[in-house]
Design an enzyme around this catalytic site. Structure first.
Site, mmCIF file in Angstrom:
data_model
loop_
_atom_site.group_PDB
_atom_site.id
_atom_site.type_symbol
_atom_site.label_atom_id
_atom_site.label_comp_id
_atom_site.label_asym_id
_atom_site.label_seq_id
_atom_site.Cartn_x
_atom_site.Cartn_y
_atom_site.Cartn_z
ATOM 1 N N GLY A 110 19.928 4.910 -45.015
ATOM 2 C CA GLY A 110 20.872 4.533 -43.960
ATOM 3 C C GLY A 110 22.331 4.879 -44.211
ATOM 4 O O GLY A 110 23.216 4.248 -43.611
ATOM 5 N N ILE A 168 35.553 7.817 -28.639
ATOM 6 C CA ILE A 168 35.338 9.230 -28.956
ATOM 7 C C ILE A 168 36.065 9.548 -30.254
ATOM 8 O O ILE A 168 37.289 9.482 -30.325
ATOM 9 C CB ILE A 168 35.888 10.152 -27.838
ATOM 10 C CG1 ILE A 168 35.355 9.703 -26.484
ATOM 11 C CG2 ILE A 168 35.538 11.606 -28.124
ATOM 12 C CD1 ILE A 168 36.245 10.085 -25.325
ATOM 13 N N HIS A 170 25.368 12.317 -53.081
ATOM 14 C CA HIS A 170 26.010 12.616 -54.347
ATOM 15 C C HIS A 170 26.243 14.106 -54.539
ATOM 16 O O HIS A 170 26.961 14.506 -55.428
ATOM 17 C CB HIS A 170 25.229 12.003 -55.513
ATOM 18 C CG HIS A 170 23.799 12.407 -55.550
ATOM 19 N ND1 HIS A 170 22.776 11.517 -55.304
ATOM 20 C CD2 HIS A 170 23.219 13.591 -55.772
ATOM 21 C CE1 HIS A 170 21.631 12.161 -55.395
ATOM 22 N NE2 HIS A 170 21.864 13.420 -55.671
HETATM 23 P P1 GDP Z 1 20.413 8.610 -44.614
HETATM 24 O O1 GDP Z 1 19.397 9.660 -44.916
HETATM 25 O O2 GDP Z 1 20.658 7.736 -45.814
HETATM 26 O O3 GDP Z 1 21.672 9.137 -44.033
HETATM 27 O O4 GDP Z 1 19.726 7.612 -43.543
HETATM 28 P P2 GDP Z 1 19.954 7.534 -41.980
HETATM 29 O O5 GDP Z 1 21.225 6.883 -41.631
HETATM 30 O O6 GDP Z 1 19.692 8.878 -41.386
HETATM 31 O O7 GDP Z 1 18.801 6.514 -41.569
HETATM 32 C C1 GDP Z 1 17.427 6.808 -41.791
HETATM 33 C C2 GDP Z 1 16.587 6.021 -40.815
HETATM 34 O O8 GDP Z 1 16.736 4.627 -41.034
HETATM 35 C C3 GDP Z 1 16.979 6.258 -39.365
HETATM 36 O O9 GDP Z 1 15.820 6.303 -38.572
HETATM 37 C C4 GDP Z 1 17.812 5.031 -39.026
HETATM 38 O O10 GDP Z 1 17.735 4.696 -37.657
HETATM 39 C C5 GDP Z 1 17.163 3.950 -39.875
HETATM 40 N N1 GDP Z 1 18.112 2.906 -40.236
HETATM 41 C C6 GDP Z 1 19.313 3.064 -40.832
HETATM 42 N N2 GDP Z 1 19.914 1.881 -41.023
HETATM 43 C C7 GDP Z 1 19.070 0.945 -40.541
HETATM 44 C C8 GDP Z 1 19.137 -0.480 -40.430
HETATM 45 O O11 GDP Z 1 20.093 -1.141 -40.825
HETATM 46 N N3 GDP Z 1 18.059 -1.104 -39.867
HETATM 47 C C9 GDP Z 1 16.964 -0.422 -39.416
HETATM 48 N N4 GDP Z 1 15.987 -1.120 -38.895
HETATM 49 N N5 GDP Z 1 16.890 0.910 -39.490
HETATM 50 C C10 GDP Z 1 17.917 1.591 -40.039
#
Ligand code: GDP
Ligand code: MG
Length: 360
Positions: A81, A102, A127
């Protein structure tokens, strides 16, 4: 610190004075005596010519040093996330508020806190970006937010991120994300982190842990407060007056405006109209924009800005230094390009393998 004499330069580079003098003459610098000071730019040029790596150390002596905002990088395992959390935090930022939601993508954004202080977030998670910047000497990050998904727990890249932060001596604030999920188990994450050697606050250490949800937008204010507290403990300060020393965090080519670089000032004040050397490129700063896209005359420490007026596209992690004239800028840039090319050829040479010639 305005420069050094040829004697000093010879001592520091370990090269004979005669060869340094030859180079000085080649770059058109008049030297009557080895006790004549040469400017810092010329010193760098000469050092590069003799194959010595240069790092400019800026002294804060005699200038006012003031508190500055913290610069934050978000790291953690894939899909835990990072991007979602940055998106959620960005929505609480100045740009989002001023531009009606925006936000232009600048590579960094600023969150203003009710207390009047602010936090700068770098927008490139992971990282890879962090180590690439650090490898190039760009220590812009003050604090790492380590994102760990509450349902998934500590994973390989969580540990890698921890190792990177530790190597860079950058403190961590843990954000246990996805706490909205039914399978969330933040307690398990705490235990895992603790057993990996991260000294959590609740275990008597100094690493803060905050439970958040990037999707339900829960705990974001707590995370921001934790970062502010961490920053206060670090007593972050920077010289505000004098020429800027800054770093590129992102660069892109705009069709109409040419090369654009998002920069974060480390010390001093970046001012419009100045000649700069940026990595191996150079230019004259034609415009400075803040994260809301508004034109501004100058940028102070930890303030992310977009600069326009470079002749070529720099790279993330490149340093930005202010020089006196176009001539200096051109010369330093040419010198650095030559050095880069030399290093590149050397690398190729080192990687070369010997293949027996069949015709012999
Ligand atoms: P990254 O690879 O660390 O940048 O992760 P992303 O932000 O792309 O999130 C990966 C997946 O986890 C996506 O489908 C998000 O919608 C989901 N996700 C991220 N944060 C949360 C959260 O706080 N709660 C839930 N339920 N899903 C989340
Ligand atoms: Mg992502």
């Amino acid at each position: 610190f305005e420069g050094m004499t040829i004697v000093e330069l010879a001592k520091r580079t370990g090269k004979p004075m005669s060869s340094l003098q030859d180079i000085l003459i080649n770059v058109g610098e008049k030297v009557d005596s080895e006790f004549d000071p040469v400017s810092i730019d010329i010193a760098e040029l000469v050092a590069m010519e003799v194959g010595v790596n240069v790092r400019r150390l800026h002294s804060n002596e005699g200038s006012e040093v003031l508190p500055r905002p913290a610069v934050i990088t978000v790291m953690g395992h894939v899909d835990h996330g990072k991007t979602s959390l940055l998106d959620a935090l960005r929505q609480t930022s100045v740009a989002a508020k001023e531009a009606g939601g925006i936000t232009q993508h600048l590579g960094a954004f600023v969150v203003n806190m009710p207390s009047g202080s602010s936090i700068t977030f770098l927008d490139t998670p992971g990282h890879a970006a962090f180590s690439a910047m650090r490898a190039r000497g760009a220590a812009v990050t003050d604090i790492v937010v380590l994102v760990v998904a509450a349902d998934d727990g500590v994973m390989p890249q969580t540990l890698e991120a921890m190792a990177h932060a530790k190597a860079a001596k950058v403190p961590i604030v843990v954000a246990i994300n996805k706490c909205d999920k039914p399978a969330a188990d933040p307690e398990r994450v705490r235990i895992q982190l603790g057993s990996e050697g991260l000294p959590l606050e609740e275990m008597g250490g100094d690493v803060q842990v905050v439970e958040v949800s990037a999707i339900s937008k829960v705990g974001l204010d707590k995370l921001e407060e934790a970062l502010l507290l961490q920053a206060e403990m670090m007593d972050l300060k920077a010289r505000v007056d004098g020429p800027a020393q800054a770093y590129v965090v992102e660069a892109r080519l705009d069709r109409g405006r040419g090369p654009l670089a998002t920069a974060i000032v480390k010390a001093g004040t970046l001012v419009c109209g100045k000649y700069v050397v940026v990595g191996a490129e150079w230019g004259r700063i034609r415009a400075i924009r803040d994260t809301t896209g508004k034109l501004t005359e100058m940028a102070k420490p930890a303030m992310p800005v977009e600069i326009e007026g470079l002749r070529g596209l720099p790279m993330a992690g490149d340093d930005i230094i202010v020089v006196d004239s176009e001539e200096r800028a051109r010369m330093l840039s040419a010198g650095r390009k030559k050095k880069l090319e030399k290093d590149r050829l050397k690398k190729i040479d080192e990687g070369r393998i010997e293949i027996p010639d069949a015709s012999e």
